[in-house]
Design an enzyme around this catalytic site. Structure first.
Site, short mmCIF file in Angstrom:
data_model
loop_
_atom_site.label_atom_id
_atom_site.label_comp_id
_atom_site.label_asym_id
_atom_site.label_seq_id
_atom_site.Cartn_x
_atom_site.Cartn_y
_atom_site.Cartn_z
N HIS A 211 0.84 -1.21 0.00
CA HIS A 211 0.00 0.00 0.00
C HIS A 211 0.87 1.25 0.00
O HIS A 211 0.49 2.27 -0.54
CB HIS A 211 -0.99 -0.01 1.17
CG HIS A 211 -0.36 -0.23 2.48
ND1 HIS A 211 -0.39 -1.45 3.11
CD2 HIS A 211 0.37 0.57 3.26
CE1 HIS A 211 0.29 -1.37 4.23
NE2 HIS A 211 0.76 -0.15 4.35
N CYS A 506 -2.19 -3.65 -16.86
CA CYS A 506 -2.90 -2.76 -15.94
C CYS A 506 -2.40 -2.90 -14.51
O CYS A 506 -2.96 -2.34 -13.59
CB CYS A 506 -4.41 -2.99 -16.00
SG CYS A 506 -4.90 -4.65 -15.51
C1 PEP Z 1 -2.94 -6.92 -10.77
O1 PEP Z 1 -3.00 -7.97 -10.12
O2 PEP Z 1 -1.90 -6.51 -11.32
C2 PEP Z 1 -4.13 -6.09 -10.93
C3 PEP Z 1 -4.14 -5.05 -11.73
O3 PEP Z 1 -5.22 -6.40 -10.16
P1 PEP Z 1 -5.32 -6.01 -8.60
O4 PEP Z 1 -4.13 -5.18 -8.23
O5 PEP Z 1 -6.60 -5.29 -8.43
O6 PEP Z 1 -5.30 -7.37 -7.96
#
Ligand code: PEP
Ligand code: MG
Length: 581
Positions: A211, A506
């Protein structure tokens, strides 16, 4: 234009971000998680004093006075927190007010005073034990109340500091800018950071997906995590230069470099809404959003669309499934921010670090490997059906180009089921998130069924390296620069190329300007990130041609360690130093 050309105007004093000028002390190395150069005096987060001794016993005749000290200390803590709350706004104010209210709650003071009178404990010890009891009761209630147990510990530590005359634990209150140094930061600490004063963050623990890292990127604060020896190696008040891209911290930095860092810090870069390399190869730069407010901020930052709408963020506090009407309304409010533009809606990614009581099982021993993401649809298929109905309705009410994707796809069969479910609701652009190594390895057959893939590098790294993404002590493993992770990205891109399907990223890796170059070189066609990172990523891509992206991608994939991959790429991108990234 080549990256070399972009570096030609750099003043002589600018050193590659990975090195200090000759003669200066060798920089300390950690993991750079939020790019940018910044300097300032160290302010250390003070750890709580720890468990106070149970003796000496308080004499009978002094018990009343000792007990009265507790109420006075609690009142002093409450009033200091209330005062601090008036100096900040929004969520930060709410957090401080909640902690102040907790300090004013009579349960803790009464319980502790009784322990002084009856068991003759010294006041600090009595507060420690009474708070333990309150925390236990809250933990037993579970859910939201259990979370409050951490706040009780915070209040306890503050009251004990007040009673023992020690400095208050936590983030120091300062009026001048500083570099915050800590072993690790609690979520409440990070939420309270004032970006106008915190020039940079350095922690001993925490990984790229912790975080601390996510918040630092969202606030645009340069950050280095996993720096062994912090905080001891970075003395209070000492001026340090933090390079959040290279992951280095210099003690006693050259004053000229400090001046340059300050100069660059104040340059505000903006994104013109068109991501591309120096030679015009298009790379859509999109935003990650979690709710309608986030979508508005992303649109204002020039995002070319949304590459990840984390729908579960709208409903994290719910114990019951939200109705189709309510869901459709929330989704519509996000979609309407991007008329005519792509918005990738991810179906609920419940489980592990994001439990949703209406679909996840709190009793699982290994939630990250359990029934999470799309797997929850095995148990509760109607939740997925309802959500797809809500997305389809919202899509029909706006002109956004709606794509839908499922989290945690691991097999071809899951892909088929999901695509079929989307088709039933008239959602024609159905894709998969590649977060599980099996999906990266099977990208070809998976993308023969799905319209697109979006790589979630946070989870892909976690599962490839078998390292909990939230565990700071494994920071060097939880790093998307790990060559094994890059090879999985490469495999996914090959599958995409075979099937002529677009592959985006992403995960947090997309927000790292140097890694963005590698991803583009591997064949990624869109990058989705926190809106804050758009301008920096765009600037580095705009200064780098596709051939350089490909060459550096090869160098990174062929590296034998994350540090080696990062160093090879940074060395090949002088534009990073020019831009102070
Ligand atoms: C990831 O795992 O990279 C992702 C984009 O999903 P989250 O961070 O919401 O698990
Ligand atoms: Mg994920």
């Amino acid at each position: 234009m080549s990256t070399q050309a972009a570096g030609e105007d750099a003043p002589d004093t600018v050193m590659p971000a990975s090195g200090a000028p000759s003669g200066a002390a060798e920089p300390l190395h950690g993991v750079g998680v939020s790019p940018g150069l910044a300097a300032g005096p160290v302010a250390q987060v003070r750890p709580p004093a720890g468990e106070p001794p149970a003796g000496p016993a308080v004499a009978e005749e002094q018990a009343e006075a000792e007990a009265a000290r507790i109420a006075a200390a609690a009142e002093a803590v409450r009033s200091a927190l209330e005062q601090a709350a008036t100096t900040v706004e929004g969520e930060r104010r709410e957090l401080l007010e909640t902690t102040a209210q907790m300090a004013a709650d009579p349960t803790l003071v009464k319980g502790a005073s009784a322990l002084v009178r009856e068991a003759h404990l010294p006041a600090p010890r009595a507060v420690w034990q009474a708070a333990g009891k309150v925390a236990e009761q809250l933990a037993a209630l579970g859910g939201y109340m259990a979370e409050r147990a951490k706040d009780v510990a915070d209040v306890r530590n503050r009251i004990i500091a007040e009673l023992t005359g020690q400095p208050m634990p936590g983030v120091p209150q300062r009026s001048e800018p500083f570099v915050l140094v800590a072993t690790d930061l609690a979520p409440a600490d990070t939420a309270l950071l004032d970006p106008a004063l915190v020039r940079a963050i350095v922690t001993a623990e925490g990984g790229p997906t912790s975080h601390t890292a996510i918040l630092a990127r969202a606030l645009g604060i340069p950050a280095v995590v996993g720096l062994a020896g912090a905080p001891a190696a970075l003395p209070e008040g000492e001026v340090v230069l933090v390079d959040g891209g290279a992951g280095t911290v210099e003690l006693s930095p050259d004053p000229e470099r400090v001046r340059l860092a300050e100069e660059r810090r104040t340059v505000v870069r903006t994104f013109d809404g068109h991501g591309r390399t120096a030679d015009g190869h298009e790379v859509a730069l999109l935003a990650n959003v979690g709710d309608p407010d986030g979508a508005r901020a992303a649109a204002e930052a020039g995002a070319q669309g949304v590459g990840l709408f984390r729908t579960e963020f709208c409903f994290l506090d719910r114990t019951e499934e939200p109705g189709v009407d309510e869901q459709a309304e929330q989704y519509r409010r996000v979609l309407e921010q991007f008329p005519g533009k792509k918005v990738v809606v991810r179906t609920l990614d419940a489980g592990a670090d994001k439990p949703l009581p209406f679909v996840t099982d709190a009793e699982e021993a290994n939630p990250a490997l359990g029934v999470r993401g799309l797997r929850t649809a095995r148990k509760a298929p109607e939740v997925l059906e309802n959500q797809l109905a809500a997305i389809a309705r919202a899509a029909g009410q706006t002109s956004a180009d709606v794509w839908v994707m499922a989290p945690m796809i691991a097999t071809v069969a899951e892909t088929e089921d999901f695509v079929a479910a989307c088709e039933r609701h008239g959602l024609g652009t159905a894709g998969v998130m590649v977060e599980v190594p099996s999906a990266a390895l099977l990208a070809g057959p998976i993308l023969a069924r799905a319209s697109f893939a979006s790589i979630g590098t946070n989870d892909l790294t976690q599962y490839a390296m078998a390292a909990d993404r939230l565990l700071g002590s494994l920071a060097e493993l939880s790093d998307p620069w790990q060559p094994a992770v890059l090879r999985l990205v490469e495999s996914t891109c090959l599958g995409g190329a075979q099937q002529s399907r677009p592959v985006g990223v992403c995960g947090e890796a997309a927000a790292d300007p140097a890694l963005a170059v590698v991803l583009v070189g591997l064949g990624i066609s869109s990058l989705s990130m926190t809106p804050r990172a758009l301008a920096d990523v765009a600037a580095v891509l705009a200064a780098t041609d596709l051939a350089t992206c490909r060459r550096l991608a090869r160098a990174a994939v062929d590296a034998e360690s994350a540090a080696d991959a990062r160093a090879r790429v940074r060395e090949g991108l002088p534009v990073l130093a020019d831009l102070g990234l």
